[in-house]
Scaffold this active site. Structure first.
Site, short mmCIF file in Angstrom:
data_model
loop_
_atom_site.label_atom_id
_atom_site.label_comp_id
_atom_site.label_asym_id
_atom_site.label_seq_id
_atom_site.Cartn_x
_atom_site.Cartn_y
_atom_site.Cartn_z
N GLU A 243 69.48 42.31 17.26
CA GLU A 243 68.38 43.29 17.17
C GLU A 243 68.84 44.34 16.17
OE1 GLU A 243 65.55 42.88 18.42
OE2 GLU A 243 65.80 41.50 20.10
N CYS A 277 64.91 52.25 16.09
CA CYS A 277 64.84 51.12 15.15
C CYS A 277 63.40 50.92 14.68
CB CYS A 277 65.35 49.87 15.84
SG CYS A 277 64.61 49.64 17.45
P1 NAD Z 1 76.44 49.81 14.53
O1 NAD Z 1 76.19 48.50 13.92
O2 NAD Z 1 77.30 50.77 13.81
O3 NAD Z 1 77.09 49.65 15.99
C1 NAD Z 1 76.46 48.95 17.04
C2 NAD Z 1 77.49 48.49 18.06
O4 NAD Z 1 78.35 47.54 17.45
C3 NAD Z 1 78.39 49.60 18.58
O5 NAD Z 1 78.57 49.39 19.97
C4 NAD Z 1 79.70 49.36 17.84
O6 NAD Z 1 80.85 49.82 18.53
C5 NAD Z 1 79.71 47.85 17.73
N1 NAD Z 1 80.53 47.29 16.64
C6 NAD Z 1 80.87 47.87 15.47
N2 NAD Z 1 81.59 47.00 14.72
C7 NAD Z 1 81.70 45.85 15.43
C8 NAD Z 1 82.30 44.57 15.18
N3 NAD Z 1 82.93 44.30 14.05
N4 NAD Z 1 82.18 43.63 16.13
C9 NAD Z 1 81.52 43.87 17.29
N5 NAD Z 1 80.94 45.06 17.59
C10 NAD Z 1 81.02 46.04 16.66
O7 NAD Z 1 75.01 50.44 14.79
P2 NAD Z 1 74.66 51.87 15.36
O8 NAD Z 1 74.89 52.90 14.33
O9 NAD Z 1 75.27 52.05 16.70
O10 NAD Z 1 73.09 51.69 15.60
C11 NAD Z 1 72.11 51.97 14.65
C12 NAD Z 1 71.41 50.70 14.22
O11 NAD Z 1 70.92 49.99 15.33
C13 NAD Z 1 70.20 50.97 13.35
O12 NAD Z 1 70.21 50.11 12.24
C14 NAD Z 1 69.03 50.65 14.26
O13 NAD Z 1 67.84 50.27 13.59
C15 NAD Z 1 69.59 49.54 15.08
N6 NAD Z 1 68.84 49.35 16.33
C16 NAD Z 1 68.06 48.25 16.44
C17 NAD Z 1 67.31 48.06 17.59
C18 NAD Z 1 66.40 46.86 17.73
O14 NAD Z 1 65.91 46.63 18.83
N7 NAD Z 1 66.14 46.10 16.69
C19 NAD Z 1 67.39 48.98 18.63
C20 NAD Z 1 68.21 50.09 18.48
C21 NAD Z 1 68.95 50.26 17.32
#
Ligand code: NAD
Length: 536
Positions: A243, A277
Site C-alpha cells: 500500500e 496517502c
Molecule cells: P516508509 O517507506 O519510510 O516507512 C514505512 C515502514 O517501512 C516503516 O515502518 C519503516 O520502519 C519500514 N521500513 C523502512 N525501510 C525498510 C526496509 N528496508 N525493510 C522493511 N521495512 C522498512 O514510509 P513512511 O514515511 O512511514 O510513510 C509514508 C508513505 O506511506 C507515503 O508514501 C504514503 O502515501 C504511504 N501510505 C500509503 C497508504 C496506503 O494505504 N496506500 C497508507 C498510509 C501511508
C-alpha cells in the site's frame, strides 16, 4: 510470557511529540535475532491458532473492541501526541473506522471464507465435483507507516487473525508507542501468547522481518521502501501486499455543488496536515467554476485553527517530522519558481514556533493556483498540507490530466450529472474513484483498498483484502472411481482420435457436440480396460 515482559538487549528508539518536541518514551529496537525468534514463536502459535473456530476468533476481536472503547480517549490522546494530528481527528479517522472494521470482519469472516462449490460445466457430467476452501497462510508480518499508526496495522491484524493467521507488527519508528498500544490491547483481550506480537524498531527491524521469511508481508509506506521490500521478499518467495503513495486527483466540473466541493477539498487536502496517502494533492476545476471554487477554498482554509492536537477547537495539527516538512518546503519553492501562486499559507506557522522545544513542525495549510502538470511537485508525492489548483476545459482533458501520474490510489469526480460522473470514473486509473465524495473510503472496511500503478500491489479491506490473507485450496473428487480416464497412458491411434474430439467438441462447452464423441470415448475406455487385463 507476554512479549511486553521479555527483555531485549538492544538500542533504544525514542518517541517524540512532534508538536511540542517533548520526549514521550523509549522502546527497544529489535535485532535480527530477536525478530527471527519472534517469527519462530509466531509459527508455533499458528499451529494452535489455525485450529480455532471463527466464533473463538470473533470473541477475541470483540473483546479487543471493548478494551479500545473503554480507553477511547486515552488512545486518541496517545495517537495525537505521537503524530501531531488533532485528538478529535484520531477518533474520527482512526478509532471509529477501525472499530467498525473489527465488528464487520469478526461477524462476517466465516461467511466470506466458507468453502464454495465450483461449477465444473461438462466435467460435472463425468461424476466429478470441486470445492474451494480458504486456508490461513501462517505468519503475517505487518509493516505500517506512521500517518495512521493505529487504524492501519490494527485493521490488517484483525483481518489476518480472523482468517486464522498469527501476526507480527513492526510499527513505524515515528509511532512505536501506538504500535505497543495495539500489542497491549490484544494482550488484554486474552489472546493466546504470541498470536499477536509487536516488534519495535526502524527500517533494519522491518528488513529483518521480511528476511525472517514470514508467510505474507502487508506493507504500507513509500514506493522506495516498497521496492526494497519486494526485492528482499523475493529471496524467500514471501508474498507481499504493498500500500504505497498517492497523488490523488479531484476533478470538479462546473455543474457540481461548488460549496460542497470546496468543503470537501479543504478536508481532503488538509486533514492530518495532508499526510494521508489519499489526500487530494491535485485539484482540477473546469474553467467556469475555477474562480468561485478557488475563492471558497481560500476563504475556508483561512478560517481553520492550527495548534496542538489536544485542543478540541484545533483542526490542523503539526506535521510528523522535519523530514516530511522539508519535502513540503521544497515543493512550495518549486511551485513558486515554476510560476504558480501561493494564495494562502506557504510557510511554517511562526505564531506556533514557541510551542516546541525542537523544530517548529506546524506548516500552514497552503492553497496554490496557476499550477500545471509539468511542475515537478505535481508529479511527486508531497504528503503535506498543500492544495494546487489547475484549470481545465473539457472532460477528456480532465481525465488525461488526472491519469498523468505514476500514482493511482484514489480520485474523485464532482458533478451533478451522474452519468458523466460514472463515465469519467471508469476512465480514471485509480484503485478507488468516488463520485461527489472524497477520501474517506479507507474507513469503509467492506470495500477493497489499494492502488493502481505505483500506488500499490494487492488489496486490504473488503473480501478482496481477506482473500490476500488466505490460500485457496481446491478439493476435487471423482465420485465414480472405477474406470481409467481416457487421457491416461498409454497413447494409441484411438486415443489420438479422441483427443482431437476433446479439442473440437468437448472444449466447445456444447453438450450436443460433446455427445457426438461418446462412441470414441467408449472405444478408448474399452481399449484401456483391455490393456489393464493384459489383452492385446
Ligand atoms: P516508509 O517507506 O519510510 O516507512 C514505512 C515502514 O517501512 C516503516 O515502518 C519503516 O520502519 C519500514 N521500513 C523502512 N525501510 C525498510 C526496509 N528496508 N525493510 C522493511 N521495512 C522498512 O514510509 P513512511 O514515511 O512511514 O510513510 C509514508 C508513505 O506511506 C507515503 O508514501 C504514503 O502515501 C504511504 N501510505 C500509503 C497508504 C496506503 O494505504 N496506500 C497508507 C498510509 C501511508
Amino acid at each position: 510470557m507476554k512479549p511486553s515482559e521479555r527483555q531485549y538487549q538492544t538500542d533504544d528508539i525514542v518517541s517524540f511529540d512532534p508538536a511540542t518536541g517533548r520526549k514521550l518514551g523509549t522502546v527497544p529496537a529489535f535485532s535480527a535475532e530477536d525478530v527471527q525468534e519472534a517469527v519462530n514463536r509466531s509459527r508455533e502459535a499458528f499451529n494452535e491458532w489455525k485450529k480455532s473456530s471463527f466464533a473463538e476468533r470473533k470473541s477475541f476481536v470483540m473483546k479487543a473492541r471493548e478494551v479500545i472503547l473503554n480507553e477511547l480517549d486515552d488512545i486518541a490522546d496517545l495517537i495525537s501526541r505521537e503524530t501531531g494530528k488533532p485528538r478529535s481527528e484520531a477518533i474520527a479517522m482512526e478509532i471509529a473506522p477501525v472499530l467498525d472494521l473489527m465488528q464487520w470482519v469478526a461477524r462476517n469472516a466465516e461467511r466470506m471464507l466458507r468453502p464454495k462449490r465450483i461449477g465444473l460445466g461438462l466435467y460435472g457430467l463425468m461424476g466429478r465435483s470441486s470445492k474451494v476452501s480458504y486456508r490461513p497462510l501462517g505468519v503475517v508480518g505487518i509493516i505500517p507507516a506512521w500517518n495512521y499508526p493505529f487504524s492501519i496495522p490494527l485493521g490488517e491484524a484483525v483481518m489476518a487473525l480472523m482468517a486464522g493467521n498469527t501476526v507480527i507488527i513492526k510499527p513505524s519508528e515515528l509511532t512505536p508507542l501506538v504500535g505497543q498500544k495495539i500489542g497491549d490491547i490484544f494482550d488484554r483481550s486474552d489472546l493466546p501468547d504470541d498470536v499477536v506480537q509487536v516488534i519495535t524498531g526502524g527500517g533494519a527491524t522491518g528488513a529483518a522481518l521480511v528476511s525472517a521469511g514470514p508467510d505474507k508481508i502487508m506493507f504500507t509506506g513509500s514506493v522506495a521502501t516498497g521496492k526494497k521490500i519486494l526485492a528482499a521478499a523475493a529471496e524467500k518467495m514471501v508474498p507481499v501486499v504493498l500500500e504505497l503513495g498517492g497523488k490523488d486527483a479531484m476533478i470538479v466540473f462546473d455543474d457540481a455543488n461548488i460549496e460542497l466541493a470546496a468543503e470537501a477539498a479543504v478536508w481532503a487536502a488538509f486533514a492530518n496536515s495532508g499526510q494521508s496517502c489519499c489526500s487530494v494533492e491535485r485539484l482540477y476545476v473546469q474553467r467556469n467554476a475555477a474562480e468561485k471554487l478557488s475563492a471558497k477554498i481560500i476563504e475556508k482554509t483561512g478560517s481553520l485553527k492550527q495548534g496542538v492536537g489536544n485542543d478540541p477547537t484545533v483542526s490542523i495539527g503539526s506535521m510528523s517530522s522535519e523530514r516530511q516538512i522539508s519535502i513540503v518546503e521544497d515543493h512550495i519553492r518549486e511551485f513558486e519558481k515554476a510560476g504558480a501562486k501561493i494564495m494562502t499559507g506557504g510557510k511554517r506557522n511562526s505564531s506556533l514556533a514557541g510551542l516546541s522545544s525542537g523544530e517548529n513542525l506546524f506548516y500552514e495549510p497552503t492553497v496554490i493556483t496557476g499550477a500545471n502538470n509539468r511542475m515537478r511537485p505535481m508529479q511527486e508525492e508531497t504528503f503535506g498540507p498543500t492544495l494546487p489548483i489547475v484549470v481545465f476545459d473539457t472532460e477528456e482533458e480532465a481525465i488525461a490530466l488526472a491519469n498523468d501520474s505514476e500514482f493511482g490510489l484514489t480520485a474523485s469526480v464532482w458533478t451533478r450529472d451522474r452519468s458523466r460522473g460514472r463515465r469519467v470514473a471508469y476512465q480514471i486509473e485509480a484503485g478507488t474513484v468516488t463520485i461527489n465524495d472524497v477520501m474517506y473510503t479507507h474507513g469503509i472496511g467492506q470495500t477493497p483498498w489499494g492502488g493502481f500503478k505505483n500506488s500499490g500491489r494487492g488489496r486490504t479491506h473488503g473480501i478482496e483484502g481477506l482473500m490476500e490473507l488466505v490460500q485457496p485450496q481446491h478439493i476435487h473428487t471423482n465420485h465414480f472411481p472405477l474406470l481409467p480416464n481416457a487421457w491416461w497412458l498409454p497413447y494409441s491411434p484411438s486415443a489420438d482420435g479422441l483427443f482431437h474430439d476433446l479439442a473440437t467438441r468437448f472444449a466447445s462447452g456444447s453438450l450436443f457436440k460433446t455427445s457426438l464423441m461418446l462412441p470414441k470415448l467408449m472405444r478408448r475406455t474399452r481399449e484401456l480396460l483391455k490393456l489393464r487385463k493384459g489383452e492385446k
